[in-house]
Design a protein around this motif. Structure first.
Motif, mmCIF file in Angstrom:
data_model
loop_
_atom_site.group_PDB
_atom_site.id
_atom_site.type_symbol
_atom_site.label_atom_id
_atom_site.label_comp_id
_atom_site.label_asym_id
_atom_site.label_seq_id
_atom_site.Cartn_x
_atom_site.Cartn_y
_atom_site.Cartn_z
ATOM 1 N N SER A 146 0.814 -1.210 0.000
ATOM 2 C CA SER A 146 0.000 0.000 0.000
ATOM 3 C C SER A 146 0.850 1.263 0.000
ATOM 4 O O SER A 146 0.678 2.147 -0.838
ATOM 5 C CB SER A 146 -0.912 -0.008 1.226
ATOM 6 O OG SER A 146 -1.565 1.228 1.370
ATOM 7 N N ILE A 153 -6.408 -0.997 -2.356
ATOM 8 C CA ILE A 153 -6.885 -2.169 -1.613
ATOM 9 C C ILE A 153 -7.302 -3.276 -2.584
ATOM 10 O O ILE A 153 -6.986 -4.445 -2.380
ATOM 11 C CB ILE A 153 -8.027 -1.768 -0.658
ATOM 12 C CG1 ILE A 153 -7.424 -0.961 0.504
ATOM 13 C CG2 ILE A 153 -8.771 -2.988 -0.136
ATOM 14 C CD1 ILE A 153 -8.405 -0.392 1.479
ATOM 15 N N SER A 157 -5.672 -6.887 -2.926
ATOM 16 C CA SER A 157 -6.585 -8.008 -2.781
ATOM 17 C C SER A 157 -6.372 -9.024 -3.904
ATOM 18 O O SER A 157 -6.289 -10.227 -3.665
ATOM 19 C CB SER A 157 -8.023 -7.482 -2.796
ATOM 20 O OG SER A 157 -8.936 -8.527 -2.889
ATOM 21 N N PRO A 164 -11.064 -7.903 -0.204
ATOM 22 C CA PRO A 164 -10.759 -6.507 0.123
ATOM 23 C C PRO A 164 -10.931 -6.207 1.609
ATOM 24 O O PRO A 164 -10.172 -5.424 2.177
ATOM 25 C CB PRO A 164 -11.757 -5.705 -0.728
ATOM 26 C CG PRO A 164 -12.064 -6.600 -1.884
ATOM 27 C CD PRO A 164 -12.010 -7.998 -1.335
ATOM 28 N N VAL A 167 -7.851 -7.327 3.426
ATOM 29 C CA VAL A 167 -6.761 -6.382 3.164
ATOM 30 C C VAL A 167 -6.953 -5.130 4.025
ATOM 31 O O VAL A 167 -6.009 -4.646 4.654
ATOM 32 C CB VAL A 167 -6.688 -6.010 1.660
ATOM 33 C CG1 VAL A 167 -5.698 -4.880 1.436
ATOM 34 C CG2 VAL A 167 -6.302 -7.229 0.839
ATOM 35 N N GLU A 168 -8.192 -4.615 4.065
ATOM 36 C CA GLU A 168 -8.482 -3.444 4.905
ATOM 37 C C GLU A 168 -8.164 -3.732 6.363
ATOM 38 O O GLU A 168 -7.614 -2.878 7.070
ATOM 39 C CB GLU A 168 -9.956 -3.046 4.779
ATOM 40 C CG GLU A 168 -10.290 -2.313 3.506
ATOM 41 C CD GLU A 168 -11.777 -1.962 3.418
ATOM 42 O OE1 GLU A 168 -12.476 -1.988 4.452
ATOM 43 O OE2 GLU A 168 -12.216 -1.658 2.296
#
Length: 195
Positions: A146, A153, A157, A164, A167-168
């Motif tokens: 990132s 994202i 992903s 997603p 990932v968040e």
């Protein structure tokens, strides 16, 4: 004895037994931060160096009667703060403050401001890199993709074959952990503006 493994409090205890290596370890831990604080208030590099060295000399000289109520960092910052005020008061009394740009033949690449900037950048980069490397593997990977590679994202992903939301979650977790581990760095950067 591994002095790097000792806490500040243990090092102060060793100081009271005339342990010069304990002083050396405290110096290694704090000289750069004290230099940064001093450089933010004074423009003459030689004065800054003298203040930092005097701070550790005072610590050694008073080693037998040290009674540090706060943590060592705050104690050292307080000494430096006092010395800066004393230096500025003495300069004002003489009614003659030497500024770097008043001196002839100065190499502007080595002014206090550029030295301060370089030290701040180096200190920040080192601590941030260390904090990122201490993250759990998945958090670290997501954070680097990132922040270092600028991936979104969704791109992360797809690349890592994660949802997603996952990932968040990793990114949020990484940022929380970094905020906690870098809180000392943030206080160091803010401290010079508090006096």
């Amino acid at each position: 004895m591994d002095y790097k493994a000792l806490s500040d409090k243990e090092l102060v205890g060793a100081l009271s037994h005339d342990d010069q290596q304990a002083l050396g370890e405290l110096y290694d831990r704090y000289w750069k931060r004290l230099l940064l604080i001093s450089l933010s208030k004074l423009s003459v590099a030689a004065d800054v160096e003298e203040i930092v060295n005097d701070t550790f000399y005072d610590l050694w000289r008073s080693r037998k009667k040290l009674d540090i109520k706060t943590n060592v960092a705050r104690y050292l910052f307080a000494i430096v703060r006092y010395k800066i005020f004393a230096h500025l008061a003495a300069a004002k009394k003489r009614k003659h403050i030497v500024r770097l740009d008043d001196l002839e033949g100065i190499d502007y690449s080595t002014t206090a401001e550029s030295t301060l900037d370089a030290l701040l950048v180096e200190e920040c980069q080192g601590q941030i890199e260390q904090a990122v490397n201490n993250l759990p593997d998945k958090c670290k990977l997501v954070f680097k993709l990132s922040r270092n590679q600028g991936l979104s994202i969704n791109q992360i992903s797809q690349r890592l074959e994660l949802s997603p939301k996952t990932v968040e979650g990793h990114l949020s977790n990484a940022l929380k952990k970094l905020r906690v581990s870098l809180s000392q760095l943030i206080s160091i950067l803010i401290f010079p503006f508090l006096f």
